[in-house]
Motif scaffolding. Sequence first.
Motif, PDB file in Angstrom:
ATOM      1  N   THR A 216      -0.579  11.653  30.779  1.00 48.02           N
ATOM      2  CA  THR A 216      -1.504  11.957  29.694  1.00 48.02           C
ATOM      3  C   THR A 216      -2.130  13.340  29.781  1.00 48.02           C
ATOM      4  N   LYS A 217      -1.976  14.015  30.913  1.00 45.95           N
ATOM      5  CA  LYS A 217      -2.692  15.281  31.035  1.00 45.95           C
ATOM      6  C   LYS A 217      -1.899  16.424  30.424  1.00 45.95           C
ATOM      7  N   PHE A 218      -2.603  17.279  29.713  1.00 43.12           N
ATOM      8  CA  PHE A 218      -1.976  18.419  29.058  1.00 43.12           C
ATOM      9  C   PHE A 218      -1.576  19.463  30.086  1.00 43.12           C
ATOM     10  N   GLY A 219      -0.724  20.363  29.674  1.00 42.73           N
ATOM     11  CA  GLY A 219      -0.438  21.502  30.532  1.00 42.73           C
ATOM     12  C   GLY A 219       1.004  21.932  30.473  1.00 42.73           C
ATOM     13  N   LEU A 220       1.225  23.181  30.876  1.00 46.03           N
ATOM     14  CA  LEU A 220       2.537  23.807  30.836  1.00 46.03           C
ATOM     15  C   LEU A 220       3.307  23.524  32.107  1.00 46.03           C
TER      16      LEU A 220
ATOM     17  N   ALA B 141       5.549  28.378  30.769  1.00 48.44           N
ATOM     18  CA  ALA B 141       4.590  29.478  30.895  1.00 48.44           C
ATOM     19  C   ALA B 141       5.303  30.826  30.861  1.00 48.44           C
ATOM     20  N   GLU B 142       6.466  30.899  31.500  1.00 42.48           N
ATOM     21  CA  GLU B 142       7.189  32.167  31.525  1.00 42.48           C
ATOM     22  C   GLU B 142       7.695  32.536  30.129  1.00 42.48           C
ATOM     23  N   ALA B 143       8.176  31.543  29.396  1.00 38.57           N
ATOM     24  CA  ALA B 143       8.629  31.802  28.026  1.00 38.57           C
ATOM     25  C   ALA B 143       7.450  32.262  27.166  1.00 38.57           C
TER      26      ALA B 143
ATOM     27  N   LEU C  69       1.874  28.578  23.127  1.00 44.36           N
ATOM     28  CA  LEU C  69       1.932  29.915  22.530  1.00 44.36           C
ATOM     29  C   LEU C  69       1.088  29.976  21.270  1.00 44.36           C
ATOM     30  N   LYS C  70       1.170  28.911  20.490  1.00 46.33           N
ATOM     31  CA  LYS C  70       0.435  28.858  19.233  1.00 46.33           C
ATOM     32  C   LYS C  70      -1.075  29.003  19.471  1.00 46.33           C
TER      33      LYS C  70
END
Length: 231
Positions: free
Chosen positions: A126-130, A135-137, A96-97
């Motif tokens: 190690t991989k980024f992501g939601l 994601a819904e929040a 969100l930031k």
Amino acid sequence: MQSEQSVESVVRNFQQELSGTNCRLVAVSKTHPVELIQQAYDAGQRLFGENRVQELTAKQPALPADIEWHLIGHLQTNKVKFVAPFVHTIQSIDSLKLLLEIERQAARAGRVIQGLLQFHIADEETKFGLSLPEAEALLQEALPQLQHVRLAGVMGIATNTDDESQLRQEFRTLRGYFEQLKASYFADDTGFREISMGMSSDYRLAIEEGSTLIRVGSAIFGHRAYPTPTA
Ligand SMILES: *Cc1c(COP(=O)(O)O)cnc(C)c1O
């Protein structure tokens, strides 16, 4: 070391392979010089992807202005301001930031920036992501505030594996996230339509599973001279 075929001919082969499909090519040019990017451009390629802000801001002024630059790597909020004046799409929105900072910097630049939500689909820590609930929040909080970010879909990086069934599973997971978000938040928004998945080694599978943006680097430009994090 470059691949044996010229960049132009590989780009033309991709154009042929993708014609008549719903999928477009993002040529991932990280670590490669502007001369090679120009060769791909001269063959008609317009979407290019870079994963580092410093590299992107160094290359962008040296290349044609009508390139659509996609930022595909992990982005720190304090670096958004450097790409906001020109970047077309930020594919790696994972908080969100970050999303709200892109909104702020796009407003300052008087622009609308396209964004994709990056999901964690690989079995690698190690991989980024939601996640989907994250994601819904994020959407519930951010959607009413967005005027300078156009959310256009989702992005994911699959596990680095040869296991075809695992790759298909991960691509299907991402497509499922896309469908759910589309139904819940973007049902009336035809602009929410991108599923960015598939790289040099797995893009054909990704297209079969519904990819609309493949991100292909080494298959076009050859091996990278030094490794970069595929964040
Ligand atoms: C480097 C990179 C690619 C392209 O990888 P290749 O295997 O060279 O095609 C795609 N997506 C992301 C996020 C990357 O960092």
